[in-house]
Scaffold this motif. Structure first.
Motif, PDB file in Angstrom:
ATOM      1  N   GLY A  15     156.395 -14.899  17.658  1.00 28.72           N
ATOM      2  CA  GLY A  15     156.909 -14.834  19.014  1.00 28.72           C
ATOM      3  C   GLY A  15     155.973 -14.105  19.940  1.00 28.72           C
ATOM      4  N   GLN A  16     156.338 -14.030  21.192  1.00 29.21           N
ATOM      5  CA  GLN A  16     155.518 -13.355  22.183  1.00 29.21           C
ATOM      6  C   GLN A  16     155.416 -11.879  21.878  1.00 29.21           C
ATOM      7  OE1 GLN A  16     153.924 -14.944  24.473  1.00 29.21           O
ATOM      8  NE2 GLN A  16     153.047 -13.203  25.517  1.00 29.21           N
ATOM      9  N   GLN A  17     154.216 -11.311  22.018  1.00 29.51           N
ATOM     10  CA  GLN A  17     154.034  -9.888  21.757  1.00 29.51           C
ATOM     11  C   GLN A  17     153.195  -9.259  22.838  1.00 29.51           C
ATOM     12  OE1 GLN A  17     152.342  -8.924  17.924  1.00 29.51           O
ATOM     13  NE2 GLN A  17     154.266  -8.117  17.209  1.00 29.51           N
ATOM     14  N   LEU A  18     153.416  -7.970  22.985  1.00 31.03           N
ATOM     15  CA  LEU A  18     152.569  -7.167  23.844  1.00 31.03           C
ATOM     16  C   LEU A  18     151.639  -6.350  22.965  1.00 31.03           C
ATOM     17  CD1 LEU A  18     155.125  -5.792  26.457  1.00 31.03           C
ATOM     18  CD2 LEU A  18     153.571  -7.729  26.686  1.00 31.03           C
ATOM     19  N   ASN A  19     150.385  -6.246  23.390  1.00 30.90           N
ATOM     20  CA  ASN A  19     149.417  -5.431  22.672  1.00 30.90           C
ATOM     21  C   ASN A  19     149.377  -4.064  23.336  1.00 30.90           C
ATOM     22  OD1 ASN A  19     148.563  -7.597  20.917  1.00 30.90           O
ATOM     23  ND2 ASN A  19     147.547  -8.451  22.705  1.00 30.90           N
ATOM     24  N   GLN A  20     149.859  -3.069  22.629  1.00 24.53           N
ATOM     25  CA  GLN A  20     149.921  -1.725  23.189  1.00 24.53           C
ATOM     26  C   GLN A  20     148.895  -0.855  22.493  1.00 24.53           C
ATOM     27  OE1 GLN A  20     153.878  -0.073  23.305  1.00 24.53           O
ATOM     28  NE2 GLN A  20     153.185   1.893  24.097  1.00 24.53           N
ATOM     29  N   SER A  21     148.144  -0.087  23.289  1.00 24.16           N
ATOM     30  CA  SER A  21     147.126   0.787  22.708  1.00 24.16           C
ATOM     31  C   SER A  21     147.008   2.071  23.516  1.00 24.16           C
ATOM     32  CB  SER A  21     145.767   0.075  22.661  1.00 24.16           C
ATOM     33  OG  SER A  21     145.308  -0.190  23.970  1.00 24.16           O
ATOM     34  N   PRO A  22     146.566   3.166  22.871  1.00 20.72           N
ATOM     35  CA  PRO A  22     146.278   3.223  21.444  1.00 20.72           C
ATOM     36  C   PRO A  22     147.559   3.288  20.625  1.00 20.72           C
ATOM     37  CG  PRO A  22     146.059   5.387  22.399  1.00 20.72           C
ATOM     38  CD  PRO A  22     146.353   4.460  23.538  1.00 20.72           C
ATOM     39  N   GLN A  23     147.428   3.153  19.327  1.00 19.76           N
ATOM     40  CA  GLN A  23     148.590   3.202  18.446  1.00 19.76           C
ATOM     41  C   GLN A  23     149.123   4.626  18.344  1.00 19.76           C
ATOM     42  OE1 GLN A  23     147.734   1.922  14.428  1.00 19.76           O
ATOM     43  NE2 GLN A  23     149.761   1.027  14.222  1.00 19.76           N
ATOM     44  N   SER A  24     148.195   5.594  18.366  1.00 16.16           N
ATOM     45  CA  SER A  24     148.598   6.995  18.311  1.00 16.16           C
ATOM     46  C   SER A  24     147.552   7.851  19.008  1.00 16.16           C
ATOM     47  CB  SER A  24     148.777   7.454  16.858  1.00 16.16           C
ATOM     48  OG  SER A  24     147.565   7.355  16.152  1.00 16.16           O
ATOM     49  N   MET A  25     148.011   9.012  19.465  1.00 14.96           N
ATOM     50  CA  MET A  25     147.123   9.947  20.147  1.00 14.96           C
ATOM     51  C   MET A  25     147.505  11.368  19.756  1.00 14.96           C
ATOM     52  SD  MET A  25     147.108   8.400  24.000  1.00 14.96           S
ATOM     53  CE  MET A  25     145.648   9.313  24.481  1.00 14.96           C
ATOM     54  N   PHE A  26     146.497  12.198  19.590  1.00 15.54           N
ATOM     55  CA  PHE A  26     146.719  13.615  19.319  1.00 15.54           C
ATOM     56  C   PHE A  26     145.891  14.388  20.323  1.00 15.54           C
ATOM     57  CE2 PHE A  26     148.277  16.964  16.695  1.00 15.54           C
ATOM     58  CZ  PHE A  26     147.346  17.977  16.828  1.00 15.54           C
ATOM     59  N   ILE A  27     146.552  15.108  21.210  1.00 13.81           N
ATOM     60  CA  ILE A  27     145.832  15.744  22.315  1.00 13.81           C
ATOM     61  C   ILE A  27     146.200  17.216  22.420  1.00 13.81           C
ATOM     62  CG2 ILE A  27     145.728  13.599  23.630  1.00 13.81           C
ATOM     63  CD1 ILE A  27     148.024  14.725  25.342  1.00 13.81           C
ATOM     64  N   GLN A  28     145.423  17.938  23.215  1.00 16.60           N
ATOM     65  CA  GLN A  28     145.707  19.339  23.495  1.00 16.60           C
ATOM     66  C   GLN A  28     146.596  19.436  24.728  1.00 16.60           C
ATOM     67  OE1 GLN A  28     144.256  20.551  20.314  1.00 16.60           O
ATOM     68  NE2 GLN A  28     144.415  22.264  21.734  1.00 16.60           N
ATOM     69  N   GLU A  29     147.461  20.440  24.714  1.00 18.58           N
ATOM     70  CA  GLU A  29     148.308  20.684  25.876  1.00 18.58           C
ATOM     71  C   GLU A  29     147.442  20.823  27.121  1.00 18.58           C
ATOM     72  OE1 GLU A  29     150.822  24.048  25.388  1.00 18.58           O
ATOM     73  OE2 GLU A  29     151.773  23.856  27.350  1.00 18.58           O
ATOM     74  N   GLY A  30     147.880  20.197  28.213  1.00 18.31           N
ATOM     75  CA  GLY A  30     147.131  20.271  29.455  1.00 18.31           C
ATOM     76  C   GLY A  30     146.246  19.067  29.720  1.00 18.31           C
ATOM     77  N   GLU A  31     145.968  18.304  28.670  1.00 11.77           N
ATOM     78  CA  GLU A  31     145.121  17.123  28.842  1.00 11.77           C
ATOM     79  C   GLU A  31     145.913  15.989  29.492  1.00 11.77           C
ATOM     80  OE1 GLU A  31     142.089  17.628  24.999  1.00 11.77           O
ATOM     81  OE2 GLU A  31     143.420  15.898  25.158  1.00 11.77           O
ATOM     82  N   ASP A  32     145.166  15.078  30.104  1.00  9.03           N
ATOM     83  CA  ASP A  32     145.769  13.858  30.634  1.00  9.03           C
ATOM     84  C   ASP A  32     145.759  12.775  29.562  1.00  9.03           C
ATOM     85  OD1 ASP A  32     144.210  14.238  33.926  1.00  9.03           O
ATOM     86  OD2 ASP A  32     145.945  15.233  33.015  1.00  9.03           O
ATOM     87  N   VAL A  33     146.730  11.870  29.650  1.00  9.98           N
ATOM     88  CA  VAL A  33     146.898  10.822  28.652  1.00  9.98           C
ATOM     89  C   VAL A  33     146.955   9.469  29.355  1.00  9.98           C
ATOM     90  CG1 VAL A  33     148.492   9.849  26.957  1.00  9.98           C
ATOM     91  CG2 VAL A  33     148.176  12.322  27.081  1.00  9.98           C
ATOM     92  N   SER A  34     146.352   8.483  28.737  1.00 15.69           N
ATOM     93  CA  SER A  34     146.434   7.133  29.280  1.00 15.69           C
ATOM     94  C   SER A  34     146.702   6.146  28.164  1.00 15.69           C
ATOM     95  CB  SER A  34     145.136   6.762  30.008  1.00 15.69           C
ATOM     96  OG  SER A  34     145.263   5.487  30.600  1.00 15.69           O
TER      97      SER A  34
END
Lengths: 112, 113
Positions: A1-20
């Motif tokens: 069926g129809q799917q969306l490709n979502q990325s990244p699969q996982s992220m590990f960041i430091q507090e205060g960082e920006d995320v996309s």
């Protein structure tokens, strides 16, 4: 069926960082939705986008509906520990407004 | 308002047993859906309803039945539980054609042994 490709699969960041994170599709979507799921809970709607090019903010969160209508991104600025969770994108495909198509999620971990 | 209420929160079944997962919403939403969530698989639609008396299949309907006799309630029935149905089940509702944002319940964690 129809799917969306979502990325990244996982992220590990430091507090205060920006995320996309982003979602892409080979098909045109009419609506993009971004959800967050906390551990042990159901997803909660963060932002809804209804028009190509639309840019919408919700506090430290900003999401955009891509001009091509085939993608969307979510940004989180100045991350905090409570941002931890799984972020899902979802879209309405074509003329069918009864069902949503879901991405597989981006798991976010924030190191204090 | 309670929103979307799911019961039970946890359940263990033996293979072959049947049970009903309950879902109720008090927001007068027309659309209701059942999803299952498995690791690495995201959310997969089982069944959905666009109003009382109207139901339709999602992408993984086998082994599940639904009915919608009232606007408020949308129970999900497992006819003969199988280990492959071990999952977290979410019920969700939304207002209608223009209410795209689903409200989710807190989930039912089902284990079939």
């Amino acid at each position: 069926g129809q799917q969306l490709n979502q990325s990244p699969q996982s992220m590990f960041i430091q507090e205060g960082e920006d995320v996309s994170m982003n979602c892409t599709s080979s098909s045109i979507f009419n609506t993009w939705l971004w959800y967050k799921q906390d551990p042990g809970e159901g997803p909660v709607l963060l932002i809804a986008l209804y028009k190509a090019g639309e840019l919408t903010s919700n506090g430290r969160l900003t999401a955009q509906f891509g001009i091509t209508r085939k993608d969307s991104f979510l940004n989180i600025s100045a991350s905090i520990p409570s941002d931890v969770g799984i972020y899902f994108c979802a879209g309405l495909f074509g003329g069918n407004n009864r069902k949503l198509i879901w991405g597989l999620g981006t798991s976010l971990a924030v190191n204090p | 308002n309670a929103g979307v209420t799911q019961t039970p929160k946890f359940q263990v079944l033996k293979t072959g047993q049947s049970m009903t997962l309950q879902c109720a919403q008090d927001m007068n939403h027309e659309y209701m859906s059942w999803y299952r969530q498995d690791p690495g698989m995201g959310l997969r639609l089982i069944h959905y309803s666009v109003g009382a008396g109207i139901t339709d299949q999602g992408e993984v309907p086998n082994g599940y039945n639904v009915s919608r006799s009232t606007t408020e309630d949308f129970p999900l029935r497992l006819l003969s539980a199988a280990p492959s149905q071990t999952s977290v089940y979410f019920c969700a509702s939304r207002r209608g054609r223009t209410g795209y944002g689903y409200t989710f319940g807190s989930g039912t964690r089902l284990t079939v042994v």
